[in-house]
Design an enzyme around this catalytic site. Sequence first.
Site: not given
Length: 690
Positions: A558-561
């Site tokens: 994932r590149v998000d939270d």
Amino acid sequence: DHLRHVDSMATLPSGAGKIPELNAVILGESLASEEHDLVLPTHDFAQQAHVSSPQKYLEMYKRSVEDPAGFWSDIASEFYWKKKWGQQVYSENLDVTKGNINIEWFKDGITNICYNCLDRNIDSGNGDKIAIHWEGNERDVDGSLTYTQLLERVCQVANFLKDSGVKKGDTVIIYLPMLMELPITMLACARIGAVHSVVFAGYSAESLLQRVMDCKPKIVVTCNAVRRGNKVINLKDIVDAALSESIKNGISVDSCLTYENESAMKKEDTKWKKGRDVWWQEVVPNYSTTCAVEWVDAEDPLFLLYTSGSTGKPKGVLHTTGGYMIYTATTFKYAFDYKEFDIYWCTADCGWITGHSYVTYGPLLNGATVVVYEGVPNYPDSGRCWEIVDKYKVTIFYTAPTLVRSLMRDGNEYVTRYSRKSLRVLGSVGEPINPSAWRWFYNVVGDSRCPISDTWWQTETGGFMITPLPGAWPQKPGSATFPFFGVQPVIVDEKGSEIEGECSGYLCVKSSWPGAFRTLYGDHERYETTYFRAFPGYYFSGDGCSRDKDGYHWLTGRVDDVINVSGHRIGTTEVESALVSHPQCAEAAVVGVEHEVKGQGIYAFVTLVEGVPYSQELRKSLVLMVRNQIGAFAAPDKIHWAPSLPKTRSGKIMRRILRKIAARQLDELGDTSTLADPSVVDQLIALADA
Ligand code: WTA
């Protein structure tokens, strides 16, 4: 055999140049240079596979993206439609700059997914075939249902629901462990056009409450307790707590259907609310075993499934009926090379999307025999999975990398003790599978004969997006390989420009596919913002991905939270808000950190209220807070005391730095000069092991 297969890749179907990223693979040149990395399908497997070569894949793939309407309507025609869809097979707008996001497939087609799973298979002569083999937590507790028996059970529940006032479009929350009653209830809802929302039975009362408040169910279906390994978990208490709290907030649930899970808890020991609660065993068997189908539009909602995002509030991912049906059926068939004789076992819980699409709908639509297992995979010992494989002669085994890694750690003897001869296809889902786990799965579990389908997809996508087709592809351990039919993945850079060839960036998808989610329940704007605004024109997955010179896709996380803990998707902000609800916690920042078995672990930086000293007890009570607010699966692995957090002058927490500290990559902290107070970093490092 292997050579033959590589050779055959040298002949290009004409026109293949239109799909550039596939060329390298087809040409075989660059593959040859990396051959030591390749695991080739055996000749025997490839010969019998639905898709037996890259060429065959390419032909089908080309058609699927050049003529999606034709490709998907041919497949849809194999299913039962009360009325065929309208002129337009699909319509879509994925570009926020051009108006509202809108995806529709098979609109005006009238069908029912329960009918297609059960009645249709029975009518075609599979009534006596086993639909579900159920294996209890304890070795000697099991059961099975044929397709005909399953239909009867489903109808009884459907009739009960109708009788309780549940109508088409109403929501039903299902909070059940992996009993047969879970898929039965899902199918019963589908039969009457009700929208199910399964809540994973590991979620806390607080999380259940949040979901009740959001989707306002007519009824909740649960059981009194469940046994997981040696533990007994009282589910009814959790439901009671959630429902009494929801009343205070103005949402009252009239009815709570409770299955007596006798092996975990007796009726007499179960707390009861008269007038609201009903025992499953006392009412459901009294209903008729037939129930007329509620015919629904292809775009009528089938289910809501809440999943974690970058902000605290869980998102109600909404899937509709027709496209989801065709997509799960088709992906199941091809990605596992499903054949009529297969016995299929997916270890996922129906509380997650994998259990929706690939325990329940996908397999049953194909008339498959499915194993449903109630317990944990290492109970009573680490050989349990292979014992179950041998007991039911499982041919397709689908699981998560975290399980593979934990069993790998326990040693080969637990595996080799069992025959596993029946296995022919393995599958992996939930997070990237590291090459060493892949090899162990392949060599030890599959005796180096079973291809592995490493399926990349998401709650939002409904079904597989990037996946090997067993038999078609030379495999690279750790790569999810190529897109499924109809899926056009693109990798974009920061600015949203597509990058070609060997590259790495953000994974997006161009054009819709039938299984795509249609909205976030009650919040279409959030749907557009989260998924379609980041890179206009595309669906943004939230994952990073690279593509190698042969065109293979490698998911990088994932590149998000959002973090993936043991394949469970958790929003860091959810954990943070649970932590700060502790009266002694002033602030919290949560990041994911590499974990040997779980893939990612939860690492929490916690700032305490002024004057409160650190202590072991406080650490425990913070962890307990998260267990109670979300569920045990979200408990932080590490609490790192933080006198203060690294923030920019505008007050934004610099997570990049926290991630490096959590990973102990202290020489990679990067530029800390933009911090309001750079000395915070040294303080944190000093307290790393406090
Ligand atoms: C991750 C589960 C790498 C990914 C089906 C995605 C994967 C998130 C894979 C979705 C895979 C799932 N390789 N990563 N084969 N499968 N993921 O919604 O980060 O629970 O965005 O759906 O899991 O999780 P979800």
